[in-house]
Write an enzyme that holds these catalytic residues in place. Structure first.
Site, PDB file in Angstrom:
ATOM      1  N   TYR A 142      30.719 -65.550   6.146  1.00 48.87           N
ATOM      2  CA  TYR A 142      31.716 -66.481   6.656  1.00 48.87           C
ATOM      3  C   TYR A 142      31.706 -66.564   8.180  1.00 48.87           C
ATOM      4  CZ  TYR A 142      33.845 -66.648   1.981  1.00 48.87           C
ATOM      5  OH  TYR A 142      34.077 -66.822   0.643  1.00 48.87           O
ATOM      6  N   LYS A 189      25.444 -56.442  -4.048  1.00 44.85           N
ATOM      7  CA  LYS A 189      24.238 -56.985  -4.674  1.00 44.85           C
ATOM      8  C   LYS A 189      23.041 -56.274  -4.048  1.00 44.85           C
ATOM      9  CE  LYS A 189      22.560 -59.989  -7.660  1.00 44.85           C
ATOM     10  NZ  LYS A 189      22.757 -59.794  -9.116  1.00 44.85           N
ATOM     11  N   ASP A 221      27.800 -59.563  -9.993  1.00 45.52           N
ATOM     12  CA  ASP A 221      27.802 -60.366 -11.219  1.00 45.52           C
ATOM     13  C   ASP A 221      28.336 -59.555 -12.394  1.00 45.52           C
ATOM     14  OD1 ASP A 221      25.553 -58.804 -10.842  1.00 45.52           O
ATOM     15  OD2 ASP A 221      24.125 -60.323 -11.490  1.00 45.52           O
ATOM     16  N   ASP A 245      36.066 -62.271  -1.953  1.00 45.90           N
ATOM     17  CA  ASP A 245      36.737 -63.550  -2.142  1.00 45.90           C
ATOM     18  C   ASP A 245      36.616 -64.002  -3.598  1.00 45.90           C
ATOM     19  OD1 ASP A 245      37.962 -65.974  -1.744  1.00 45.90           O
ATOM     20  OD2 ASP A 245      36.472 -66.778  -0.379  1.00 45.90           O
TER      21      ASP A 245
END
Length: 373
Positions: A142, A189, A221, A245
């Site tokens: 971000y 990840k 995931d 988020d």
């Protein structure tokens, strides 16, 4: 005690729900002999429309001088529907986080018995869920470098982290776990991303200082799936900005409604408190938006200020409103009476000032009078 509170109502339903949180704070002030001085400021689409800037300098000054900040929501349909606009409401919030160094976002996700029916998940799956999501708020994709090619056919967003950014929120997450069920789950990840591998290495090293806390790793995931399949397995969830988020929105399913999820954004010297729902333009001005997340955010603010009994009073009032069914239409089943945004706020305030009396006069809700008799 006297406290200065910066109020940023924002856009959409932000002003409506923030007004209900102020009602609760005013009731707290009356019962516990405090003074809350409200300093209102602009941010988001309303600030762009009036001043051409999603975060006016005056707002930054007000926030820096305040003891805490209560925020509503930002955004607008004309910005959501036009991705080519270069000045956007969300830029105001991102800049404020940077200005105040708000690096730690905490979102409590709790399953309320009265809201189990509102979740698409089975009762036995979500009952007893109690998760604290610790999301890093000032780094990652971000805030990284962004660029669109001149021909508009390619773009990139850079995600980067330094160990110091990871370390400071990790310590907060582990300290929180020590007061809870003593478990931290790092969501990343690491099988693909170099930033995630840095997170794993840094968090694993810090974990050695918290031998009473169990650390586990989970790919984002899989974590999204596990929050749906078995949310009770989680205690403190720690994550970088983007993944946090996403995970927090997924977790709202276990809570029964995004309309009850509050959050805090903590920095070294400042803190901001807000509901995680958006501006919900479809119901803006209709007095039907759910104010409970904003009210619970005010409760988190009181906790931050060291007013623990006062925070408990807000929590009890919210739970009583749920128990008695004094809630907005998003939490109701078909043909069940629903209260307006303002009437829910009235009930919360009345209950705080009359905590010993839980008899409800439903007729008075319709009449707009005191809800406690």
């Amino acid at each position: 005690m006297k406290y200065t509170i910066a109020i940023i109502p924002g856009d959409g339903i932000g002003p409506e729900v923030t007004n209900q949180a102020k009602k609760a704070l005013d009731a707290i002030a009356e019962v516990y002999d405090h003074v809350f001085l409200y300093k209102e400021a602009q941010m988001g689409a309303c600030a762009i429309d009036e001043k051409g800037d999603p975060l006016p300098e005056e707002t930054v000054k007000i926030c820096k001088k305040a003891d805490a900040i209560l925020f509503g929501a930002i955004g607008g349909l004309k910005y959501d529907n036009d991705p080519t606009l270069r000045i956007r409401p969300e830029q105001g919030l991102l800049r404020l986080r940077q200005e105040l160094d708000l690096f730690c976002n905490v979102i409590p996700v709790k399953s309320y018995p009265k809201l189990v029916k509102n979740s698409p998940l089975k009762k036995e799956i979500i009952s007893g869920t109690d998760i604290a999501i610790y999301r890093e708020l000032s780094g990652g994709i971000y805030f990284g470098k962004k660029e669109l090619s001149k021909d508009g056919k390619s773009a990139y967003d850079v995600s980067s982290y330094e160990t110091k950014e990871i370390s400071r929120i990790t310590h907060l997450a582990f300290k929180a776990a020590q007061e809870r069920k003593k478990k931290v789950t790092l969501v990343d990840k690491a099988n693909v991303l170099e930033t995630s591998r840095l997170w794993r290495k840094t968090v694993a090293e810090i974990a050695k200082d918290y031998k009473d806390v169990v650390l586990e790793f989970m790919f984002v995931d899989n974590a999204a799936m596990q929050i749906i399949l078995n949310p009770k397995q989680f205690d403190v969830v720690l994550s970088e900005n983007l993944f946090g988020d996403i995970i927090s929105d997924v977790a709202c399913v276990a809570g029964g409604s995004i309309g009850i999820l509050a959050s805090s954004s903590i920095g070294g010297n400042n803190a901001l408190f807000e509901p995680i729902h958006g501006t919900y333009p479809q119901v803006t001005g209709k007095d039907i938006a759910n104010p409970l997340a904003s009210i619970l955010s005010a409760g988190m603010m009181l906790e931050y200020l060291g007013l623990h009994d006062e925070a408990d009073a807000i929590q009890r009032a919210v739970e009583k409103s749920l128990d008695l069914g004094i809630t907005t239409q998003d939490l109701k089943v078909k043909n069940q009476y629903s209260a307006s945004t303002s009437k829910v706020g009235d009930f919360i305030a009345d209950y705080i000032t009359n905590q010993e009396d839980s008899n409800l006069n439903f007729q008075n809700i319709y009449m707009g009078q005191s809800t406690i008799i």
